[in-house]
Design an enzyme around this catalytic site. Structure first.
Site, short mmCIF file in Angstrom:
data_model
loop_
_atom_site.label_atom_id
_atom_site.label_comp_id
_atom_site.label_asym_id
_atom_site.label_seq_id
_atom_site.Cartn_x
_atom_site.Cartn_y
_atom_site.Cartn_z
N ARG A 54 0.80 -1.22 0.00
CA ARG A 54 0.00 0.00 0.00
C ARG A 54 0.84 1.28 0.00
NH1 ARG A 54 -3.00 -4.00 1.98
NH2 ARG A 54 -0.95 -4.63 2.63
N THR A 55 1.79 1.36 0.94
CA THR A 55 2.49 2.62 1.12
C THR A 55 3.36 2.95 -0.09
OG1 THR A 55 2.52 2.08 3.46
CG2 THR A 55 3.91 3.91 2.76
N LYS A 82 25.57 -5.55 -0.60
CA LYS A 82 27.04 -5.71 -0.49
C LYS A 82 27.57 -5.09 0.80
CE LYS A 82 27.27 -5.12 -5.51
NZ LYS A 82 27.65 -4.13 -6.55
N ARG A 104 11.24 3.82 4.21
CA ARG A 104 10.76 2.84 5.19
C ARG A 104 11.96 2.04 5.66
NH1 ARG A 104 5.58 -1.10 4.77
NH2 ARG A 104 4.63 0.89 5.31
N HIS A 132 4.36 5.91 11.65
CA HIS A 132 3.94 5.75 10.26
C HIS A 132 2.93 6.89 10.01
CE1 HIS A 132 2.86 4.14 6.46
NE2 HIS A 132 2.51 2.92 6.79
N1 CP Z 1 -0.53 -0.07 5.86
C1 CP Z 1 0.70 -0.27 5.31
O1 CP Z 1 1.67 0.40 5.63
O2 CP Z 1 0.74 -1.28 4.35
P1 CP Z 1 2.05 -1.72 3.53
O3 CP Z 1 2.99 -2.34 4.51
O4 CP Z 1 1.52 -2.67 2.50
O5 CP Z 1 2.64 -0.47 2.92
#
Ligand code: CP
Length: 306
Positions: A54-55, A82, A104, A132
């Site tokens: 999603r993100t 590496k 992320r 998040h």
């Molecule tokens: N909700 C969320 O962060 O989903 P993903 O890990 O798929 O990005």
């Protein structure tokens, strides 16, 4: 603000401003011509050290719909394999002069550290169990669109709070916007210090869901449980899985939310996830609008950066 690293420290009016901006972007994503040119000429790099559907997809689409050049760094095929460090990787990409890095990482604080080193805007797309922020914004937007407000609502955040950056960012955002926030979890799945976060703590779903306006389920993050406490799926679902009987304790029109990815039959029954009160797909749609709003808020208007 140049970066969006978390909901911590954001003022309520700043959160409301981002939600208002996102509201304005929903129409863009629903029309045939989804392309705008406000970020034309800008370069966005998505740097994901952890899996995402999603993100990452919504940040990519958001950037493209705003006209930016978007590059997805495939960490699995990069020199990280590496042994190149996070900071060296970031500095290497920084030398290519991106305007915004979306990051992320599995370690809490890694994104903030990186933001200190690079010369562009940084958005936290999830750092360990820390924050998040764009998830909290899209959740708040989804709630506001259904309930007309956030202030005064009772929101029950249920399940694996211990490992959840989504829970942490939501607790901060929802409290800032005036909601009453509950957490519902076994004590083994609550982080130390949760008492200091302005939440009501419940250990039974039947109690925690009573009268709730919103029921937000969390994924049981078994991959982060290093052998210490891994509940059996059957037991977990029985006591903490959201099914129709437990949901009946909440208000009749309560929203059912889940940030995804879902473990069906673990923290949520399919009948509820796909049921009439579920807004789970709408959360995903709001994710694109929110990320369009955040990137426009962080990047100054065209031409003003010399
Ligand atoms: N909700 C969320 O962060 O989903 P993903 O890990 O798929 O990005």
């Amino acid at each position: 603000h140049r970066h969006l690293l978390g909901m911590a420290g954001l003022q309520p009016f700043e959160i409301e401003d981002l939600l208002d901006r996102a509201e304005g972007e929903i129409a863009t994503s629903r029309q045939d011509d989804k392309k705008k040119s406000v970020l034309k000429g800008r370069t966005q790099i998505n740097l994901f050290f952890e899996a995402s559907t999603r993100t990452q997809a919504s940040f990519e689409l958001a950037g493209k719909r705003l006209g930016a050049d978007v590059m997805n760094m495939s960490v699995g095929n990069s020199s990280v394999k590496k042994g190149e460090t996070l900071i060296d990787t970031a500095m290497t990409l920084n030398a290519m002069r991106p305007d915004i890095l979306v990051v992320r990482h599995h370690a809490a604080g890694a994104v903030a550290l990186l933001a200190q080193k690079v010369g562009c805007s940084v958005v936290n797309a999830g750092d360990g169990a820390h924050e998040h922020p764009t998830q909290a914004l899209l959740d708040a937007l989804t709630i506001r669109r259904h309930k007309g407000r956030i202030g005064g609502l009772t929101v029950a955040i249920c399940g694996d709070v211990l490992h959840s950056r989504v829970a942490r960012s939501n607790i901060l955002a929802l409290n800032a916007l005036g909601a009453r926030v509950r957490v519902v979890a076994p004590s083994t799945l609550l982080p130390a210090g949760i008492e200091q976060m302005s939440v009501e703590i419940f250990h039974r779903m039947e109690d925690g869901l009573a009268g709730a306006d919103v029921v937000m389920m969390l994924r049981l993050q078994r991959e982060r449980m290093a052998g210490a406490f891994v509940p059996s799926i059957r037991e977990y679902f029985r006591y903490f899985g959201l099914d129709e009987a437990k949901l009946a304790r909440a208000k009749p029109n309560a929203l059912v939310m889940h940030p995804g990815p879902m473990n069906r039959g673990v923290e949520i029954a399919s009948s509820v996830a796909d049921g009439p009160q579920s807004v789970i797909e709408e959360q995903v749609e709001m994710g694109v609008a929110v990320r369009m709003a955040v990137m426009q808020a962080l990047l100054p208007a065209q031409g003003s950066n010399g």
